[in-house]
Design an enzyme around this catalytic site. Structure first.
Site, short mmCIF file in Angstrom:
data_model
loop_
_atom_site.label_atom_id
_atom_site.label_comp_id
_atom_site.label_asym_id
_atom_site.label_seq_id
_atom_site.Cartn_x
_atom_site.Cartn_y
_atom_site.Cartn_z
N LYS A 80 0.85 -1.20 0.00
CA LYS A 80 0.00 0.00 0.00
C LYS A 80 0.88 1.24 0.00
O LYS A 80 1.89 1.30 0.74
CB LYS A 80 -0.90 -0.01 1.23
CG LYS A 80 -1.95 1.10 1.28
CD LYS A 80 -2.84 0.94 2.51
CE LYS A 80 -3.96 1.98 2.55
NZ LYS A 80 -4.82 1.82 3.74
N SER A 155 -9.75 1.76 2.88
CA SER A 155 -8.94 2.52 1.96
C SER A 155 -7.91 1.68 1.21
O SER A 155 -7.33 2.18 0.22
CB SER A 155 -8.22 3.64 2.70
OG SER A 155 -7.38 3.10 3.68
N SER A 179 -9.96 -0.52 7.11
CA SER A 179 -9.41 -0.35 5.76
C SER A 179 -8.67 -1.55 5.19
O SER A 179 -8.23 -1.49 4.05
CB SER A 179 -8.48 0.88 5.73
OG SER A 179 -9.26 2.05 5.84
#
Lengths: 485, 100
Positions: A80, A155, A179
């Site tokens: 990420k 997210s 997330s």
């Protein structure tokens, strides 16, 4: 040679260990597949092909020399883009850091590199990890591989989509209010948010420092446990990271006879899609058929989770984001005065959700509002932690849905509050610091559904035990999105 | 909960954020709606919050406040990221005077 795609990390590791393929072949297959499919999905902001192949060759050399290697050696992993990798861009999917290059690597990255894992690229996210859809990224949304007209969740949407699309069998995300778990559920993956403090946050861009944890995506509980073994553990560079004692590790057991599993009534009330509820209830019955004892419990303050979270998170974020002043790094816009330069740099650099949350946090921490909002939220958080403690006197693990619905259409929700409600089941574990894991358990409207397990602090081993028992007796995790995008 | 564009502009100023007129109007409504929603928390009966504890409720550990250093490579990377510099020094506008 059979295709090396659509395999778990453990399967790939076994193939390499048995010399049925090389790390280079594994890397090449996934990199080529990622390059072909990323245009449709926008899961990865950048693919690091050259670096990945060099790393893969190094693993092959070590294996040929007879060195003993980690189970992750040669396994591709996506990262990420709010995790720092030295020399890589680190954008947080924001214009504010569009050109920023990381000066150092996160501890988890160092640990992954030492294990021989192959970092293949930067995964897309909601800007600065604020969001539940992966639509607020400055670089465009990510699409769900199961249905490219739908969100992957957020997210950590890019990390989830990358694994669901077999760009890599595992990935790292971050989980502040769900997330990792929510996109895992929406993409048919196992997603783990560890106990607060189990994984070092050094090198993770801070959102809300008392809630953030680095989390994992994979197809299986076994892959999750193997990945966690590499990244977890105390780090002198993160004062909130904890020393793990021997009792906190999993021995691979999956016999859940007699295990007490709590079903909080607050997680089974209004708000859940009826089709999703059917799937979740079936999963609970499956665990019961495997010998677990289902127990009704209550988490009374869970009904206030969203209000509590959306006071605490913006407050902490507004403080953390003061560092983005455009002076030392990041987007800079000049004004007549220093203050005007701050305002223009931040006004131009941040997207709307980020600005909204910073202002909410500024309000909550201002005098006159502090006690009524932030102070109150802290008190409710304490009460929520006590709810969990009491529940865990009666049960060993708590069970419920991860998300109230399956993935919805891109652009379908724009009102902030309706988006915040998506986190209703995941937020409590972040507020209390407990570990929580989403496990794929079926489909509703042809889209993946996941159930969530919440454990006592540092009892990830029990989550693995229950999850493995479930995966031993079901095949939901063997479904994949091949042919769907 | 009521909110006005003046309040929103004040919050933006405190947060060091410039807003367009459209943003000012939009955020005024959205912030009012969100604050109305989260204000429900005030109806919940609670005790005084614990202070100086982490997420798990354990006392926050503190360490000695001593200087740490970084490698010359990291130092170089950090300096290279400065948007404006003179040599190795970060160049910024003066804090108390307007730009000439």
């Amino acid at each position: 040679m059979k295709s090396l795609l659509w395999k778990t990390a453990s399967e790939l590791s076994a193939l390499m260990q048995n010399k049925e393929c090389s790390a280079r072949e594994v890397a090449e297959a996934h990199l080529e597949h990622a390059k072909q499919t990323n245009q449709k999905l926008n899961a990865l902001l950048e693919i690091k092909e050259e670096e990945a192949l060099i790393a893969a060759d190094a693993v092959d050399e070590k294996r040929s020399a007879g060195e003993e290697l980690s189970p992750l050696a040669g396994v591709p992993i996506a990262i990420k883009d709010n995790l720092l990798v030295e020399g890589w861009k680190a954008t947080a999917a924001s214009k504010m850091l569009e050109s920023h290059v990381a000066s150092y690597s996160a501890t988890v990255i160092e640990r992954l590199r030492n294990s021989g894992a192959i970092l293949i690229g930067r995964a897309n996210l909601d800007e600065f990890a604020m969001g539940s859809t992966c639509e607020t990224s400055h670089f465009g949304p990510t699409m769900n591989p199961w249905d490219t007209s739908r969100i992957p969740g957020g997210s950590s949407g890019g990390s989830a989509a990358a694994v669901a699309a077999s760009m890599a069998p595992i990935s790292l995300g971050s989980d502040t209010g769900g997330s990792v778990r929510q996109p895992a559920s929406l993409c048919g993956l196992v997603g783990l948010k560890p106990t607060y403090g189990r994984v070092s946050r050094y090198g993770l861009m801070s959102l809300a420092s008392s809630l953030d944890q680095i989390g994992t995506f994979s197809k299986t509980v076994l892959d999750t446990a193997n990945l966690m073994k590499v990244i977890e553990g105390a780090d002198p560079k993160d004062a909130t990271s904890c020393v793990l004692d021997n009792t906190s590790f999993w021995n691979g057991e999956s016999d859940i006879k007699g295990l007490r599993i709590g079903l909080p009534k607050e997680f089974f009330g209004e708000g859940m899609d009826p089709e999703v509820q059917k799937v979740i209830v079936e999963a609970a019955k499956k665990l019961e058929s495997l010998g677990a004892i289902l127990v009704d419990v209550s988490l009374p303050n869970a009904v206030s989770a969203i209000e509590t979270y959306y006071i605490i998170l913006p407050a902490e974020a507004s403080s953390n984001f003061a560092r983005y002043d455009g002076l030392r790094y990041g987007h800079h816009a000049s004004g007549e005065s220093l203050v005007e330069s701050y305002e223009k740099s931040r006004g131009e650099g941040f997207g709307s959700e980020v600005k909204r949350r910073i202002m909410l946090g500024t309000f909550s921490l201002s005098s006159g509002a502090y006690d009524a909002f932030y102070g109150k939220a802290l008190a409710v958080r304490d009460a929520m932690r006590e709810d969990f403690r009491k529940a865990f006197e009666q049960v060993d693990v708590i069970f419920g849905p991860t998300s109230p619905s399956v993935a919805w259409k891109l652009g379908a929700k724009s009102d902030p509050i309706s988006l915040y409600l998506a986190d209703i089941y995941t937020i409590p574990a972040n507020l209390a610091g407990n570990p929580a894991m989403s496990v794929p358990c079926g489909f509703a409207s042809e889209m993946p559904v996941g159930f969530q397990l919440i454990g006592r602090p540092f009892e990830e081993s029990l989550l693995y035990k229950v999850g493995q028992a479930y995966q031993n007796d079901t095949t939901w995790h063997e479904n994949n999105a091949e042919g769907r995008f | 909960m009521e909110n006005t564009q003046e309040n929103t502009a004040h919050l933006a100023r405190l947060a060091r954020l410039s807003l367009t007129d459209e943003e000012l109007a939009l955020y005024t409504t959205q912030i009012a709606d969100i604050l109305t929603y989260v204000s429900k928390l005030q109806e919940v009966e609670t005790a005084e919050p614990s202070k100086w504890t982490d997420s798990l409720g354990t006392p926050v550990s503190r360490r000695v406040d001593e200087q740490d250093s970084c490698s010359s490579e990291v130092r170089r990377n950090l300096i290279d990221a400065f948007p404006s510099k003179e040599g190795d020094l970060l160049s910024v506008q003066a804090v108390f005077t307007n730009r000439v």
